[in-house]
Enzyme design. Sequence first.
Site, PDB file in Angstrom:
ATOM      1  N   HIS A  12       0.830  -1.215   0.000  1.00 29.22           N
ATOM      2  CA  HIS A  12       0.000   0.000   0.000  1.00 29.22           C
ATOM      3  C   HIS A  12       0.863   1.263   0.000  1.00 29.22           C
ATOM      4  CE1 HIS A  12      -0.286  -0.553   4.695  1.00 29.22           C
ATOM      5  NE2 HIS A  12       0.765   0.177   4.398  1.00 29.22           N
ATOM      6  N   HIS A  59      -1.351   5.193   9.722  1.00 30.19           N
ATOM      7  CA  HIS A  59      -0.041   5.854   9.767  1.00 30.19           C
ATOM      8  C   HIS A  59      -0.168   7.190  10.493  1.00 30.19           C
ATOM      9  CE1 HIS A  59       0.016   3.064   6.350  1.00 30.19           C
ATOM     10  NE2 HIS A  59       1.305   2.950   6.548  1.00 30.19           N
ATOM     11  N   HIS A 193      10.954  -3.514   3.165  1.00 29.08           N
ATOM     12  CA  HIS A 193      11.412  -2.135   3.036  1.00 29.08           C
ATOM     13  C   HIS A 193      11.816  -1.588   4.409  1.00 29.08           C
ATOM     14  CE1 HIS A 193       7.139  -1.663   4.014  1.00 29.08           C
ATOM     15  NE2 HIS A 193       7.225  -0.352   4.118  1.00 29.08           N
ATOM     16  N   GLU A 240       4.946  -5.250   8.410  1.00 33.92           N
ATOM     17  CA  GLU A 240       3.581  -5.065   7.898  1.00 33.92           C
ATOM     18  C   GLU A 240       3.021  -6.342   7.276  1.00 33.92           C
ATOM     19  OE1 GLU A 240       3.617  -0.296   6.727  1.00 33.92           O
ATOM     20  OE2 GLU A 240       3.776  -1.802   5.149  1.00 33.92           O
TER      21      GLU A 240
END
Length: 298
Positions: A12, A59, A193, A240
């Site tokens: 996402h 977030h 990441h 995640e």
Amino acid sequence: MARITAGVASSHVPLLGVASDQNKDADGYFGPIFEGYEWTREWEKAEKPDVVILVYNDHASAFDMKIIPTFAIGCGERYKPADEGWGPRQVPDVEGHPDLAWHIAQSLILDEFDMTIINEMDVDHGLTVPLTMMYGKVDKWPVKVIPLAVNVVTYPPPSGNRCWALGEAIRRAVESFDGDLNVQIWGTGGMSHQLQGPRAGLINKEWDNRFIDGLIGDSDHLRRIPHIEYLRETGSEGIEMVMWLVMRGALGRNTRLLHRHYHVPCSNTAIGHAVLRPDNGEGFDMTGSDAVHAVAAE
């Protein structure tokens, strides 16, 4: 009864929303990423799900250090795009499905999951970017959405095993709902990441693809991956991917792969995407949307 007919996994990355909003989704950099979702867009048109349970992480848009729910379910009527510092995305509001959401919340809590119930919140790129990737630019999202937020931002995040078990409980909840609904569950975030520190830019293609492999078939070994392995192999933000395990747990013991896409780089992030069908031993309906993939894959 309501039933979960498919699971979708997807990164996402916020930059994908920017690319779509600025009409850069077909340029040389973003084009290969968006091309990997073209099959899914056509498939979704054929599938026509009534509801998507969308597993994502906030977030610091709806939650911050004042309140950190491990698992939170949205039971409201409507959710507006959040302002993440540069104004809300110009995408449609997200329409909820309160009847199913409240039923799931009740079922999960009685199944001994401590859910936080949210009736009003804005939703950020963690939720709106997957909708864009699956449906493109639309005046109205063609599906109702139940947001299910998982804390993977602040220590301690839930274990992969707990996320998988939550998916199993969601499946039981959906199947006990008194209504004929075609429900999909999406797990979002990742893949490998790291956005800060000396390992910023870390991408682990081999590990990512082994993880996608593990979503397929009758193995549940992914639920046993410890947090330290995600951190070591996929960077600080790779955790995640436990949200993909909520999706996978909801599909039952066995799955079949309908579509798969992996691409790097995108904003120092590996893009992963997969579409799965629960496999109850009856095989695919080759007269329906599964046939689209069979033709496209040849």
